[in-house]
Enzyme design. Structure first.
Site, PDB file in Angstrom:
ATOM      1  N   ARG A 172      -1.952  -0.411  10.950  1.00  0.00           N
ATOM      2  CA  ARG A 172      -2.890  -1.057  10.020  1.00  0.00           C
ATOM      3  C   ARG A 172      -2.303  -2.391   9.578  1.00  0.00           C
ATOM      4  O   ARG A 172      -1.200  -2.446   9.030  1.00  0.00           O
ATOM      5  CB  ARG A 172      -3.182  -0.182   8.807  1.00  0.00           C
ATOM      6  N   ASP A 453      -0.494   4.655  -3.665  1.00  0.00           N
ATOM      7  CA  ASP A 453      -0.324   3.358  -3.034  1.00  0.00           C
ATOM      8  C   ASP A 453      -1.076   2.328  -3.871  1.00  0.00           C
ATOM      9  O   ASP A 453      -1.484   2.611  -4.994  1.00  0.00           O
ATOM     10  CB  ASP A 453      -0.761   3.369  -1.565  1.00  0.00           C
TER      11      ASP A 453
END
Length: 539
Positions: A172, A453
């Site tokens: 990603r 996160d």
């Protein structure tokens, strides 16, 4: 502070003096060919990206002035016509369980060894983009693809190496709004996303071809089909340059912004030769709901802990994504289980029950796979998906044709629930601890039983900002003001200091994090991404 500048193919690499080991990694990553590709892609695509980011601001200004997102009239023909994305490669057809994590060397090995189908190696929300971290990440993923990655813990002496048949690796890249301050082309910084893409592609193409597979990516935080087309053009340009077939590069797009949910057909169409799936990036999606509708007093969310996937606006989002993907022959990936297994048996039993319920909802809706943040959840989440999929690789046959059409009103539905003092205080502690860790170079952090996160920290601070702006009251009658937040921040900072200890507080950027959190949460304008001002604090 002195810097050194290395000129390779007109790419300026600016960094502080580094040790010999990191210099060796820089030399491995920034080869002449890699630098040439970065310069070429930046010159070709940076101007258009700057225009796309400016269009984001123009669109947000319309929402701030009272407009609401809606399906586009000018692309109605795409939504109503009959077409499909390119056939999904064999090794991407079964993605029932994926694990995500940063590109730290030990974590890469552990994730690839987990009992999952796919590892999403994350340069974005789970990675604090320190210069050393993103460069080492490229080395780690190169070694992972070669099968040669290993690691020995300097403290314990424990050795880590890949097992047989590791998970499929997908990288990603960073979001389009993030820039890489250490690299310049023609005197301007380059997009972080282009750095991550170009370096991963050039250093892994040959090995991936030897493995009879393609080069696979996750694309985060897109807000429009024009941004998807930008990526499609980047892919085509790169494939043509290297003389490889169209479709060598494959992408999964996260639908994690509110504007993008209204353009899913168009995003699939724009990337139809390269896309294989859309993903419900639900935590960022909740943050985007707050950010996009920040000026709308009737769309203020309650405590983040009660904004779950059974809420009408999130259920509509999940169901529409599945229906849209399967109609077009693309996979529909579910969201993250951020829970962490507990050592206490009773606590762990409750955690696994929550994971099971969450994955049951996703699988029964028709999702083709789901995410976990910890290997200890693989057996629980995997069992749910195995029950629903059986021997089938996916659920593309689930077309949800019986569903009533999902409307704009469904996707924008206000969310019921309380705003509590406990919820606000939890938000403050989570955001403070995450920011301190991020500034210290850690982007994936266990906090109060969840693997947090950037997305959850974003929700935490944006919710409080929105409550302040609209003069909302907590369930105990307290008016949420800048002053109330500042006093709670002082109090909760002392709680966190007691939890982590004075030494950790002093050495791990907590005071800097506290100052930044106060600034962005009490600002008159909502800061787009907390990682933008925080990035200025990174080495």
């Amino acid at each position: 502070m002195t810097t050194t500048t290395i000129e390779r193919q007109r790419l300026s690499i600016q960094t502080n003096p580094v040790d010999a080991e990191f210099q060796q990694q820089l030399d491995q990553v920034f080869t002449e060919d890699a630098c040439a590709l970065l310069v070429e892609l930046t010159r070709e695509f940076r101007p258009r990206l700057q225009q796309l980011l400016a269009e984001r601001q123009r669109k947000q200004a319309r929402f701030d002035a009272g407009d609401l997102p809606d399906f586009l009239s000018e692309t109605k023909a795409i939504r109503e016509s009959d077409w499909q994305v390119a056939a999904i490669p064999a090794d991407l057809q079964d993605r029932r369980l994926e694990i995500t994590g940063p590109v730290d060397r030990k974590m890469v090995i552990n994730a690839l060894n987990a009992d999952v189908k796919v590892f999403m190696a994350d340069f974005e929300d789970a990675q604090s983009p320190t210069w050393q971290g993103v460069v080492e990440g490229q080395v780690n993923l190169r070694d992972a693809n070669l099968g040669s990655i290993s690691y020995t813990d300097p403290n314990s002496g424990k050795a880590y190496a890949l097992k047989e048949n590791p998970a499929l690796l997908i990288a990603r890249v960073r979001g389009l709004h993030l820039w890489e301050k250490h690299l310049q082309v023609d005197g301007e910084v380059i997009p972080g996303a282009l750095m991550d893409f170009a370096l991963y592609f050039i250093h892994n193409l040959a090995q991936r071809q030897k493995m009879s597979t393609g080069v696979y990516f996750y694309l985060p935080k897109l807000q429009s089909h024009q941004e998807a087309k930008w990526w499609d053009d980047v892919f085509r340009y790169t494939e043509q340059k290297f003389g490889v077939p169209v479709g060598t590069i494959r992408a999964t797009v996260l639908i994690e912004t509110l504007p993008a949910v209204f353009e899913m057909d168009e995003i699939l169409y724009s990337l139809r030769d390269h896309i294989v799936a859309l993903n419900c990036g639900r935590w960022d999606y909740i943050f985007s709901y707050i950010k996009t509708l920040k000026n709308h007093p009737d769309r203020v969310l309650p405590d983040r802990q009660v904004v779950t996937m059974d809420k009408p606006f999130l259920s509509a989002y999940s169901r529409l994504l599945i229906k849209t993907c399967h109609k077009r022959g693309a996979l529909a990936m579910g969201g993250m289980a951020a829970l962490i297994p507990a050592k206490d048996p009773e606590q762990n039993k409750a955690i696994l029950a929550k994971v099971t319920a969450d994955k049951e909802l996703e699988a029964s809706n028709g999702h083709d796979g789901t995410w976990i943040a910890h290997p200890g959840l693989a057996a629980t989440a995997g069992a749910v998906l195995n029950k629903h999929l059986g021997d089938k690789p996916n659920q593309l046959q689930v077309l949800r044709e019986q569903d009533a059409p999902v409307t704009a009103a469904d996707l924008l539905a206000p969310c019921e629930g309380e705003r509590t003092e406990a919820g606000m205080r939890t938000n403050i502690r989570v955001a403070l601890q995450y920011l301190a860790a991020w500034i210290s170079g850690k982007g994936c952090v266990p906090i109060y039983g969840l693997m947090e996160d950037a997305a959850t920290a974003e929700i935490s601070r944006a919710s409080i900002w929105q409550w302040i702006q609209h003069g909302k009251k907590l369930s105990n009658g307290q008016l949420v003001t800048k002053q109330l937040f500042a006093s709670m921040l002082d109090e909760e900072a002392e709680v966190v200091k007691g939890e982590v200890g004075s030494d950790a507080w002093a050495s791990q950027n907590f005071e800097r994090a506290k100052s930044l959190l106060l600034d962005i949460t009490t600002a008159d304008e909502l800061v787009d991404f907390l990682t933008l001002p925080a990035y200025d604090l990174l080495p």
